[in-house]
Design an enzyme around this catalytic site. Structure first.
Site, PDB file in Angstrom:
ATOM      1  N   ASP A  90       0.866  -1.173   0.000  1.00 33.62           N
ATOM      2  CA  ASP A  90       0.000   0.000   0.000  1.00 33.62           C
ATOM      3  C   ASP A  90       0.914   1.238   0.000  1.00 33.62           C
ATOM      4  O   ASP A  90       2.137   1.145   0.150  1.00 33.62           O
ATOM      5  CB  ASP A  90      -0.956  -0.013   1.200  1.00 33.62           C
ATOM      6  CG  ASP A  90      -2.185   0.861   0.924  1.00 33.62           C
ATOM      7  OD1 ASP A  90      -2.149   1.675  -0.020  1.00 33.62           O
ATOM      8  OD2 ASP A  90      -3.186   0.743   1.659  1.00 33.62           O
TER       9      ASP A  90
HETATM   10  C1  NOJ Z   1      -4.007   3.912   0.105  1.00 28.49           C
HETATM   11  C2  NOJ Z   1      -5.164   2.997   0.289  1.00 28.49           C
HETATM   12  O1  NOJ Z   1      -5.061   2.323   1.524  1.00 28.49           O
HETATM   13  C3  NOJ Z   1      -5.311   1.961  -0.816  1.00 28.49           C
HETATM   14  O2  NOJ Z   1      -6.513   1.263  -0.626  1.00 28.49           O
HETATM   15  C4  NOJ Z   1      -5.250   2.620  -2.155  1.00 28.49           C
HETATM   16  O3  NOJ Z   1      -5.419   1.648  -3.164  1.00 28.49           O
HETATM   17  C5  NOJ Z   1      -3.923   3.337  -2.288  1.00 28.49           C
HETATM   18  N1  NOJ Z   1      -3.829   4.361  -1.255  1.00 28.49           N
HETATM   19  C6  NOJ Z   1      -3.733   3.962  -3.658  1.00 28.49           C
HETATM   20  O4  NOJ Z   1      -4.532   5.070  -3.811  1.00 28.49           O
END
Ligand code: NOJ
Length: 744
Positions: free
Chosen positions: A290
């Protein structure tokens, strides 16, 4: 690292040949994708391989706390293999051209984005869609999103989110399928099938990303990015199955989660990513972190610096670094210093390149960036219709005293009141990336379009969503007084759920509760339409307002979908995918709890209960009313006892006893009375959504097999145990007809 001109030329020739293998047979690169990947890998420098392991955001959209200033320079320098937050046929082509034309090997980029509930045509929030219990409609929603997203140059969506969540304080509950293992697993499969369509590489499909691995939905106290701590038994029994179901359905990628689990952040967690994901589940796609989560392992306190964090992640099983840039900064040196094996880098690069081949990007890097297709595809009328269809199916009727609903379309004067009544921006909810809120239909507009021309529709805002001003109350009360019926739209702003949107209170924000009370004092018949991304504590409303509709955030067609239900064009059929607590103090509260050694007895102080609150939820999991009524007959079991090889059929006659045609989600729950370890009081093991005309009946049958009775036993082996079981069939998790059988 420098490369001689001859070597570069032959490399370029070979890569050019790689691009055209489908039309031009080249002996060195023909054959299975694996061989082509190996040939390409043999040409790549260590730096180039690490570049493929790197994902950076463009500045087109912002979904996290950091931005890379010079991402175009990174593409040119071969420091990045994938870009997210960039979409649009022209824009993705422009970026792709840099990678293809200006880097040494011309390896195409992979474009990812958070296509969570629709791309341009926005569908209901995932939690709302889960309330439809309609797997076909949910699959279609993901299919539509894939069609639109792929037409805008995207290859990859960061969805579905498969985090089971039993804590509505956590704002991200809105992105998942709710509290249940079984329902969550079925929905995860539907979403993967929808996104990936007939297969990776189909022009109208995007690859799915199962997130957030693992157990992010159990963040302590519902606070985002927080710690998760649980037994291996709970992890495997409750939290892992939906991810596993999505992977078994063919999901191509997995995203790590922000939380730690058992003392190790998921992004550095070998047990999760290697032992479980790769070895037990045979996952052969790639794992992305993430947003900056490799970097965050420093704040977690398990890595001292960039190198330590990068080493921890790659050794645990991460293939791609989202946005931290730590792989870029540290892996080459780590390999050169002998601290990380180059084979690990090769393995990760191999997985990513394989996906690019499967997507057809080496044949035509621009195949998804086609402005013509984009124009023809985006927001087609049939997509809007599909969005409206699943939106009305997602609405849950929580209360309907004296059949106040459905409303007549010929009411003389109808007042639409509340801060969400005409709140266009809120309708599409959070995580609606490329969705244009200007195109959303508000409740007021939906109602105006739904009533007869003779109905006078009045409107008053009443108050803002989340401040303490009561200045607009008087006008709202005045408006209510003039009306025959009031539709009162209250709830949360779209931004109050989703990422970084935890709440400690689940009450209506701002002065909305006061507004509801003031409007109620007018004595007019009131329908509350709740718009929110999570269960709210609405005890007062439940007690004092005759009709309540849970409308969540329903997307582009919100207003039309709600009006369809209000005026009876559609008979509500949604059922809650998550328990509604009475108060925050009850959390976690979910239907499949354990019994305790002292089950609640109101007459015995020393039993499991609160001094100041009931144990019961306000609305249980699986709950939802209809304009008609359904009667459940006694259960018939095909066998009084079964062996592990048998299939037991449980059947129940369901009759529509009301005056409207309607749909009912018939639910099957099972309870294992005695086990080698304690078992939940009941667990969902099947459901069917049926449609019945007034007076009609249907015999609904469920098959129970050994797998439905299996769990992680005392020794952590998965299987069933002989003994007595109870089955329940009903319209929610609280009520149901009961039967018993024995597993021999
Ligand atoms: C953080 C989030 O937790 C995740 O779900 C998301 O896909 C990413 N950012 C990318 O935007």
């Amino acid at each position: 690292m420098s490369i001689s001109l001859t070597k570069l030329n032959s490399a370029v020739t070979l890569v050019t040949a790689l691009f055209f293998t489908s039309c031009q047979e080249t002996p060195r690169v023909s054959g299975p994708i694996e061989n082509r990947v190996d040939s390409l890998l043999a040409l790549m420098t260590l730096e180039e391989k690490v570049g493929q392991l790197t994902l950076f955001t463009s500045d087109n959209d912002v979904t996290g706390p950091t931005i890379r200033e010079n991402y175009k320079g990174d593409i040119k320098a071969g420091r990045v293999g994938a870009i997210f937050n960039a979409f649009g046929a022209d824009y993705t082509r422009k970026l792709q051209e840099i990678a293809v034309k200006e880097t040494r090997l011309g390896i195409p980029l992979l474009f990812g984005y958070d296509v969570i509930h629709g791309h341009r045509t926005i569908f209901p929030m995932p939690l709302a869609e889960a309330a439809s219990w309609d797997l076909e409609a949910i699959e279609k929603s993901a299919r539509t999103a894939a069609d639109e997203a792929s037409a805008e140059g995207l290859h990859w969506t960061f969805a579905p989110m498969c985090d089971v969540c039993r804590d509505p304080r956590w704002g991200r509950i809105v992105e998942g399928a709710g509290e249940d293992v079984y329902l969550g697993s079925k929905i995860a499969v539907a979403r993967v099938k929808g996104f990936q369509g007939n297969g990776i590489g189909e022009l109208n499909s995007v690859i799915a990303c199962v997130k957030h691995f693992a157990a992010y939905g159990a963040s302590q106290a519902g606070r985002d990015y927080h710690t998760t701590d649980m037994s291996d038994r709970v992890l495997r029994e409750v939290y892992l199955p939906p991810y596993k179901a999505a992977i078994d359905a063919g999901a191509a990628t997995v995203m790590t989660s922000f939380n730690e689990i058992d003392g190790m952040p998921a992004t550095g967690n070998k047990y999760l990513m290697t032992d479980i994901l790769r070895k037990e589940w045979n996952f052969n796609g790639f794992v992305v972190t993430d947003y900056t989560s490799i970097m965050e392992m420093i704040a977690h306190g398990v890595a001292e610096d960039t190198s330590a964090a990068a080493a921890l992640a790659i050794e645990a099983g991460v293939d791609m670094d989202m946005q931290a840039g730590f792989f870029n900064d540290a892996l080459v040196t780590l390999v050169k210093d002998g601290k990380v094996k180059e084979t690990l880098i090769d393995e990760a690069a191999r997985r990513i390149l394989k996906t690019k081949y499967e997507l057809g990007l080496f044949n035509d890097p621009y195949r998804y960036s086609n402005p013509e297709r984009q124009k023809e595809t985006v927001m087609k009328p049939e997509f809007l219709e599909a969005s409206r269809d699943v939106a009305r199916k997602s609405i849950v009727l929580l209360k309907n005293d004296k059949q106040l609903l459905p409303l007549s379309k010929n009411i003389k004067r109808l007042a639409v009141i509340g801060p969400l009544a005409n709140a266009r921006k809120e309708m599409i909810g959070s995580w609606s990336g490329a969705g244009d809120w200007n195109k959303a239909v508000t409740l007021l507009e939906g109602i105006k379009a739904g009533v007869s021309p003779s109905t006078q529709v009045l409107y008053a805002k009443g108050c803002n969503i989340n401040d303490d001003s009561t200045n607009l109350f008087a006008q709202a009360i005045q408006t209510a007084r003039q009306a025959d019926v009031v539709v009162l739209a209250v709830g949360e702003g779209a931004w109050m759920s989703g990422e970084a949107a935890s709440r400690a209170s689940l009450d209506l924000p701002g002065v909305q509760q006061k507004l509801v009370e003031e409007i109620q004092k007018t004595g007019k018949p009131i329908i509350v339409t709740l718009m929110n991304g999570r269960p709210l504590t609405i005890n007062w409303i439940d007690k004092n307002i005759p009709a309540v509709l849970e409308c969540w955030f329903l997307g582009t067609q919100s207003g039309h979908a709600i009006a369809d239900v209000l005026f009876g064009n559609y008979n509500p059929s949604g059922k809650l995918p998550v328990t509604f607590p009475r108060s925050v103090g009850q959390i976690p509260i979910f239907y499949s709890m354990k019994n305790t050694g002292r089950p609640m007895d109101p007459n015995n102080k020393y039993t499991s209960k609160y001094l100041d609150e009931s144990n019961d939820p306000l609305y249980p999991f699986g709950y939802g009313l209809s304009y008609t009524s359904f009667e459940y007959g006694d259960l018939a079991l095909s066998l009084p006892s079964m062996t592990s090889g048998d299939e037991l059929v449980v059947s129940c006659k369901v009759t529509n006893t009301g005056k409207y045609a309607g749909e009912e989600v018939v639910q099957l729950y099972v309870c294992d009375k005695v086990g080698s370890v304690t078992r939940p009081v009941k667990e969902l093991k099947g459901f069917q959504k049926i449609s019945l005309q007034p007076g009609d009946s249907k015999n609904v049958e469920f098959k129970i097999t050994n797998n439905d009775l299996s769990f992680y036993r005392k020794d952590m082996s998965f299987g069933s145990e002989p003994g007595a079981f109870v089955v329940f069939v009903g319209g929610n998790s609280r009520e149901g007809k009961k039967g018993e059988f024995v597993l021999r």
